[in-house]
Write a protein that holds these residues in place. Structure first.
Motif, PDB file in Angstrom:
ATOM      1  N   PHE A 137       0.835  -1.201   0.000  1.00  0.00           N
ATOM      2  CA  PHE A 137       0.000   0.000   0.000  1.00  0.00           C
ATOM      3  C   PHE A 137       0.876   1.258   0.000  1.00  0.00           C
ATOM      4  CE2 PHE A 137      -2.390   3.286   2.350  1.00  0.00           C
ATOM      5  CZ  PHE A 137      -3.531   3.357   1.575  1.00  0.00           C
ATOM      6  N   GLU A 138       1.860   1.297   0.873  1.00  0.00           N
ATOM      7  CA  GLU A 138       2.753   2.448   0.944  1.00  0.00           C
ATOM      8  C   GLU A 138       3.463   2.682  -0.385  1.00  0.00           C
ATOM      9  OE1 GLU A 138       5.542   1.957   4.071  1.00  0.00           O
ATOM     10  OE2 GLU A 138       4.102   2.365   5.676  1.00  0.00           O
ATOM     11  N   ILE A 155     -10.694   6.332  -2.194  1.00  0.00           N
ATOM     12  CA  ILE A 155     -10.326   5.059  -1.592  1.00  0.00           C
ATOM     13  C   ILE A 155     -11.553   4.149  -1.657  1.00  0.00           C
ATOM     14  CG2 ILE A 155      -9.370   3.902   0.431  1.00  0.00           C
ATOM     15  CD1 ILE A 155      -8.291   6.600   1.345  1.00  0.00           C
ATOM     16  N   HIS A 156     -11.444   3.087  -2.436  1.00  0.00           N
ATOM     17  CA  HIS A 156     -12.564   2.173  -2.645  1.00  0.00           C
ATOM     18  C   HIS A 156     -12.377   0.922  -1.790  1.00  0.00           C
ATOM     19  CE1 HIS A 156     -13.825   4.410  -6.293  1.00  0.00           C
ATOM     20  NE2 HIS A 156     -12.522   4.558  -6.482  1.00  0.00           N
ATOM     21  N   PHE A 157     -13.447   0.525  -1.126  1.00  0.00           N
ATOM     22  CA  PHE A 157     -13.455  -0.694  -0.314  1.00  0.00           C
ATOM     23  C   PHE A 157     -14.509  -1.638  -0.895  1.00  0.00           C
ATOM     24  CE2 PHE A 157     -12.251   2.884   2.297  1.00  0.00           C
ATOM     25  CZ  PHE A 157     -11.192   2.422   3.077  1.00  0.00           C
ATOM     26  N   ASN A 158     -14.127  -2.899  -1.119  1.00  0.00           N
ATOM     27  CA  ASN A 158     -15.100  -3.852  -1.646  1.00  0.00           C
ATOM     28  C   ASN A 158     -14.577  -5.273  -1.471  1.00  0.00           C
ATOM     29  OD1 ASN A 158     -17.373  -4.881  -2.898  1.00  0.00           O
ATOM     30  ND2 ASN A 158     -16.629  -4.522  -4.970  1.00  0.00           N
ATOM     31  N   VAL A 162      -8.905  -3.032  -1.167  1.00  0.00           N
ATOM     32  CA  VAL A 162      -8.779  -1.573  -1.062  1.00  0.00           C
ATOM     33  C   VAL A 162      -8.023  -1.086  -2.291  1.00  0.00           C
ATOM     34  CG1 VAL A 162      -7.891   0.365   0.266  1.00  0.00           C
ATOM     35  CG2 VAL A 162      -8.682  -1.682   1.454  1.00  0.00           C
ATOM     36  N   SER A 163      -8.644  -0.211  -3.061  1.00  0.00           N
ATOM     37  CA  SER A 163      -7.975   0.382  -4.216  1.00  0.00           C
ATOM     38  C   SER A 163      -8.017   1.899  -4.084  1.00  0.00           C
ATOM     39  CB  SER A 163      -8.633  -0.060  -5.529  1.00  0.00           C
ATOM     40  OG  SER A 163     -10.007   0.301  -5.547  1.00  0.00           O
ATOM     41  N   VAL A 164      -6.990   2.546  -4.610  1.00  0.00           N
ATOM     42  CA  VAL A 164      -6.856   3.992  -4.453  1.00  0.00           C
ATOM     43  C   VAL A 164      -6.606   4.643  -5.807  1.00  0.00           C
ATOM     44  CG1 VAL A 164      -5.590   5.863  -3.329  1.00  0.00           C
ATOM     45  CG2 VAL A 164      -5.865   3.670  -2.155  1.00  0.00           C
ATOM     46  N   GLY A 172      -3.176   1.681  -7.272  1.00  0.00           N
ATOM     47  CA  GLY A 172      -2.959   0.275  -6.971  1.00  0.00           C
ATOM     48  C   GLY A 172      -4.069  -0.289  -6.104  1.00  0.00           C
ATOM     49  N   GLU A 173      -3.930  -1.571  -5.780  1.00  0.00           N
ATOM     50  CA  GLU A 173      -4.944  -2.277  -5.001  1.00  0.00           C
ATOM     51  C   GLU A 173      -4.297  -3.335  -4.121  1.00  0.00           C
ATOM     52  OE1 GLU A 173      -8.957  -3.737  -6.658  1.00  0.00           O
ATOM     53  OE2 GLU A 173      -7.746  -5.567  -6.585  1.00  0.00           O
TER      54      GLU A 173
END
Length: 208
Positions: A137-138, A155-158, A162-164, A172-173
């Motif tokens: 993630f970093e 920031i998508h959560f599903n 987690v994708s940004v 990335g995801e």
């Protein structure tokens, strides 16, 4: 037998009203209020968003401040609004946290702030268990470069993923349900980035 149609309609309407009253008294008739668009720090926050075909409604929105500076407007969207923190943290449904920047900030500084939030709301053991995910993630977060006022961080959560995206570009995801919950805690945990913002995202306080 009385077959007056007017009397029949009256009795039917009366029965419906009685049923509604009983349901309301039992707490079964109440529905969550419809989401409404808001304006925060001159930023228009829509009442709805569509993400990958999913229709999401505004759960709450608020202003992130640090000292005297306005940093960003945060808005949380999900399939159905709720004020229950645990429901949001545990959800596998699509959720979107949108940050609209209000000042210049680079992706490294944003990543560092998120890391501070992760450390504040998770134990050393929890962070160690997510070490590889956090490193990934970093790494992609720091590729975002410079951000300016008005830029968006989505920031998508599903389903534990987690994708940004930053300034409309996918960064990335990662796929780790533990991390999805941990990241949401940055704003909604026991030690959130800002308590008033947490309440605003939950729809429990004024967004302004």
């Amino acid at each position: 037998m009385n077959t007056d149609p007017h009397l029949f309609r009256f009795r039917s309407a009366h029965r419906l009203m009685l049923a509604a009253t009983i349901l309301a008294g039992a707490g079964l008739w109440a529905l969550p209020p419809a989401a409404q668009a808001v304006t925060i720090a001159a930023i228009d926050v829509p009442a709805e968003q569509t993400v990958n075909g999913a229709n999401l409604v505004l759960n709450g929105a608020g202003l992130r401040q640090r000292f005297v500076f306005q940093v960003y407007v945060a808005a949380l969207y999900r399939p159905q609004a709720t004020q229950d923190v645990q429901t949001i943290l545990d959800s596998t449904e699509p959720q979107l946290l949108r940050l609209t920047l209000l000042r210049d900030i680079n992706s490294k500084a944003l990543t560092d702030a998120l890391n501070d939030g992760l450390k504040a709301n998770n134990t050393d053991a929890q962070l160690a268990a997510m070490h590889d995910t956090i490193q990934t993630f970093e790494a992609f977060m720091k590729t975002g470069g410079e951000g300016a006022s008005g830029d968006l961080v989505d920031i998508h959560f599903n389903q534990g993923k987690v994708s940004v995206s930053f300034k409309g570009k996918a960064l990335g995801e990662v796929s780790d349900p533990r991390f999805a919950t941990a990241l949401l805690k940055v704003w909604l945990g026991e030690k959130p980035a800002q308590e008033s913002l947490k309440q605003a995202l939950l729809g429990q306080a004024s967004a302004h």
